[in-house]
Scaffold this motif. Structure first.
Motif, PDB file in Angstrom:
ATOM      1  N   THR A   1       6.879   9.682   4.234  1.00 10.44           N
ATOM      2  CA  THR A   1       5.602  10.310   3.861  1.00 10.44           C
ATOM      3  C   THR A   1       4.434   9.343   3.908  1.00 10.44           C
ATOM      4  O   THR A   1       3.368   9.653   4.455  1.00 10.44           O
ATOM      5  CB  THR A   1       5.698  10.915   2.450  1.00 10.44           C
ATOM      6  OG1 THR A   1       6.793  11.816   2.409  1.00 10.44           O
ATOM      7  CG2 THR A   1       4.413  11.644   2.102  1.00 10.44           C
ATOM      8  N   HIS A   2       4.601   8.156   3.343  1.00  6.48           N
ATOM      9  CA  HIS A   2       3.488   7.199   3.227  1.00  6.48           C
ATOM     10  C   HIS A   2       3.376   6.279   4.446  1.00  6.48           C
ATOM     11  O   HIS A   2       2.592   5.337   4.434  1.00  6.48           O
ATOM     12  CB  HIS A   2       3.651   6.350   1.966  1.00  6.48           C
ATOM     13  CG  HIS A   2       3.654   7.157   0.701  1.00  6.48           C
ATOM     14  ND1 HIS A   2       2.593   7.935   0.317  1.00  6.48           N
ATOM     15  CD2 HIS A   2       4.608   7.319  -0.254  1.00  6.48           C
ATOM     16  CE1 HIS A   2       2.882   8.537  -0.831  1.00  6.48           C
ATOM     17  NE2 HIS A   2       4.092   8.186  -1.197  1.00  6.48           N
ATOM     18  N   HIS A   3       4.159   6.547   5.463  1.00  7.66           N
ATOM     19  CA  HIS A   3       4.181   5.664   6.626  1.00  7.66           C
ATOM     20  C   HIS A   3       3.531   6.290   7.857  1.00  7.66           C
ATOM     21  O   HIS A   3       3.537   5.688   8.920  1.00  7.66           O
ATOM     22  CB  HIS A   3       5.622   5.278   6.953  1.00  7.66           C
ATOM     23  CG  HIS A   3       6.326   4.549   5.850  1.00  7.66           C
ATOM     24  ND1 HIS A   3       6.212   3.187   5.677  1.00  7.66           N
ATOM     25  CD2 HIS A   3       7.149   4.987   4.856  1.00  7.66           C
ATOM     26  CE1 HIS A   3       6.922   2.823   4.626  1.00  7.66           C
ATOM     27  NE2 HIS A   3       7.493   3.899   4.103  1.00  7.66           N
TER      28      HIS A   3
ATOM     29  N   TRP B   1       4.410   6.344  13.160  1.00  8.23           N
ATOM     30  CA  TRP B   1       4.791   5.837  11.841  1.00  8.23           C
ATOM     31  C   TRP B   1       4.788   4.315  11.891  1.00  8.23           C
ATOM     32  O   TRP B   1       5.118   3.714  12.918  1.00  8.23           O
ATOM     33  CB  TRP B   1       6.190   6.329  11.467  1.00  8.23           C
ATOM     34  CG  TRP B   1       6.410   7.795  11.698  1.00  8.23           C
ATOM     35  CD1 TRP B   1       6.801   8.391  12.865  1.00  8.23           C
ATOM     36  CD2 TRP B   1       6.224   8.857  10.761  1.00  8.23           C
ATOM     37  NE1 TRP B   1       6.890   9.764  12.700  1.00  8.23           N
ATOM     38  CE2 TRP B   1       6.536  10.081  11.426  1.00  8.23           C
ATOM     39  CE3 TRP B   1       5.827   8.896   9.421  1.00  8.23           C
ATOM     40  CZ2 TRP B   1       6.462  11.312  10.790  1.00  8.23           C
ATOM     41  CZ3 TRP B   1       5.759  10.130   8.784  1.00  8.23           C
ATOM     42  CH2 TRP B   1       6.077  11.315   9.461  1.00  8.23           C
TER      43      TRP B   1
ATOM     44  N   GLN C   1      -2.667   7.464  10.493  1.00 10.80           N
ATOM     45  CA  GLN C   1      -3.757   8.430  10.672  1.00 10.80           C
ATOM     46  C   GLN C   1      -4.775   7.863  11.658  1.00 10.80           C
ATOM     47  O   GLN C   1      -5.314   6.778  11.435  1.00 10.80           O
ATOM     48  CB  GLN C   1      -4.436   8.707   9.320  1.00 10.80           C
ATOM     49  CG  GLN C   1      -3.494   9.188   8.236  1.00 10.80           C
ATOM     50  CD  GLN C   1      -2.954  10.585   8.505  1.00 10.80           C
ATOM     51  OE1 GLN C   1      -3.547  11.373   9.247  1.00 10.80           O
ATOM     52  NE2 GLN C   1      -1.820  10.903   7.915  1.00 10.80           N
TER      53      GLN C   1
ATOM     54  N   GLU D   1      12.361  -2.442   5.782  1.00 10.12           N
ATOM     55  CA  GLU D   1      12.607  -1.072   5.350  1.00 10.12           C
ATOM     56  C   GLU D   1      13.609  -0.325   6.241  1.00 10.12           C
ATOM     57  O   GLU D   1      13.570   0.900   6.346  1.00 10.12           O
ATOM     58  CB  GLU D   1      11.285  -0.306   5.293  1.00 10.12           C
ATOM     59  CG  GLU D   1      10.317  -0.871   4.262  1.00 10.12           C
ATOM     60  CD  GLU D   1       9.019  -0.101   4.180  1.00 10.12           C
ATOM     61  OE1 GLU D   1       8.795   0.591   3.161  1.00 10.12           O
ATOM     62  OE2 GLU D   1       8.217  -0.171   5.139  1.00 10.12           O
TER      63      GLU D   1
ATOM     64  N   THR E   1       0.831  -1.202   0.000  1.00  5.21           N
ATOM     65  CA  THR E   1       0.000   0.000   0.000  1.00  5.21           C
ATOM     66  C   THR E   1       0.864   1.250   0.000  1.00  5.21           C
ATOM     67  O   THR E   1       1.912   1.294   0.637  1.00  5.21           O
ATOM     68  CB  THR E   1      -0.942   0.031   1.228  1.00  5.21           C
ATOM     69  OG1 THR E   1      -1.742   1.202   1.172  1.00  5.21           O
ATOM     70  CG2 THR E   1      -0.146   0.024   2.537  1.00  5.21           C
ATOM     71  N   HIS E   2       0.432   2.236  -0.759  1.00  5.02           N
ATOM     72  CA  HIS E   2       1.125   3.530  -0.788  1.00  5.02           C
ATOM     73  C   HIS E   2       0.165   4.648  -0.432  1.00  5.02           C
ATOM     74  O   HIS E   2       0.473   5.822  -0.596  1.00  5.02           O
ATOM     75  CB  HIS E   2       1.739   3.768  -2.175  1.00  5.02           C
ATOM     76  CG  HIS E   2       2.791   2.766  -2.526  1.00  5.02           C
ATOM     77  ND1 HIS E   2       4.042   2.760  -1.946  1.00  5.02           N
ATOM     78  CD2 HIS E   2       2.764   1.700  -3.367  1.00  5.02           C
ATOM     79  CE1 HIS E   2       4.756   1.756  -2.432  1.00  5.02           C
ATOM     80  NE2 HIS E   2       4.003   1.090  -3.293  1.00  5.02           N
ATOM     81  N   ALA E   3      -1.001   4.248   0.056  1.00  5.79           N
ATOM     82  CA  ALA E   3      -1.962   5.241   0.539  1.00  5.79           C
ATOM     83  C   ALA E   3      -1.664   5.524   2.000  1.00  5.79           C
ATOM     84  O   ALA E   3      -0.807   4.893   2.612  1.00  5.79           O
ATOM     85  CB  ALA E   3      -3.380   4.692   0.372  1.00  5.79           C
ATOM     86  N   GLY E   4      -2.363   6.493   2.572  1.00  2.00           N
ATOM     87  CA  GLY E   4      -2.180   6.778   3.979  1.00  2.00           C
ATOM     88  C   GLY E   4      -2.606   5.583   4.823  1.00  2.00           C
ATOM     89  O   GLY E   4      -3.494   4.815   4.442  1.00  2.00           O
ATOM     90  N   LEU E   5      -1.971   5.409   5.949  1.00  2.00           N
ATOM     91  CA  LEU E   5      -2.271   4.297   6.824  1.00  2.00           C
ATOM     92  C   LEU E   5      -3.314   4.723   7.845  1.00  2.00           C
ATOM     93  O   LEU E   5      -3.060   5.611   8.667  1.00  2.00           O
ATOM     94  CB  LEU E   5      -0.993   3.835   7.538  1.00  2.00           C
ATOM     95  CG  LEU E   5       0.138   3.328   6.628  1.00  2.00           C
ATOM     96  CD1 LEU E   5       1.373   3.023   7.462  1.00  2.00           C
ATOM     97  CD2 LEU E   5      -0.312   2.099   5.860  1.00  2.00           C
TER      98      LEU E   5
END
Length: 218
Positions: free
Chosen positions: A211-213, A191, A216, A197, A160-164
């Motif tokens: 940024t993508h980690h 995060w 929310q 990673e 996934t590269h959307a917000g979490l």
């Protein structure tokens, strides 16, 4: 300060030592590891289930909660046995003292987490809904940390590269249910990264590549 929760499942991967050495290299007294209970906590859960099938001698959730925290202590000691340059710390005084020595830190949670003196407004429920995820967030509150980093082994995080979204990760069992209350009005950023990673932090613990980690809590 960074609080880094290394999930118990991460101990099954060679990346574990990479994470530990990153904290040795860049910790400088400002990075503290919260270990998952891993196999030690699994043993507590298995023992509780085994006793539940028998007529007496049951282990209630309140007792299992304490035993699982002691399991985290054992994992903390295991991590320092693997990389002795890390320093074990139990409480704010030891955290401060080892910080002055510019050490990478590993938290032994039982002294603080099982002591009501440290509970203040963030009281942890004594159940399996509270795992090392919540303990890490709780410690971030106690230390007034800037960042909480949850290191997980779930491969969905790589897809996934959307917000979490916290609710999504909870529904998938990636993070525990207890996080909801602890992240409401949190002053620290949270995060979530995959265990593979670690290269994101080769130049130190910074947020530029994260940024993508960002988690929310909507």
């Amino acid at each position: 300060m960074w609080v880094i929760k290394l999930g118990g499942s991460v101990t099954h991967y060679s990346s574990l030592v990479q994470w530990l050495r990153l904290v040795v290299r860049w910790g400088d007294g400002k990075v503290i590891i919260v270990p998952g209970g891993g196999l030690y906590a699994d043993a507590v859960r298995d023992f509780q289930h085994m006793r539940a099938a028998l007529p007496d001698g049951h282990i209630h959730d309140q007792q299992a909660h304490a035993l699982a925290i002691y399991a985290m202590d054992q994992m903390a000691r295991s991590l320092v046995a693997m990389v002795p340059e890390l320093a074990l710390v139990r409480n704010p005084l030891e955290i401060a003292e080892s910080g002055w020595q510019h050490r990478g830190l590993v938290w032994l949670p039982s002294e603080m987490a099982l002591n009501t003196t440290f509970a203040n407004e963030h009281v942890l429920p004594e159940s399996w809904d509270v795992t090392s995820d919540s303990l890490a967030a709780w410690l971030a509150w106690q230390l007034e940390a800037d960042h909480l980093l949850l290191v997980k082994s779930d491969h969905w995080l790589l897809e996934t590269h959307a917000g979490l979204a916290l609710a999504t990760l909870q529904s998938m069992g990636i993070v525990d249910q207890g996080l909801s209350g602890l992240l409401v009005q949190a002053t620290f950023q949270t995060w979530v990264v995959h265990q593979s990673e670690h290269a994101l932090f080769q130049q130190g613990f910074k947020t530029a590549a994260l940024t993508h980690h960002l988690l929310q809590n909507d």
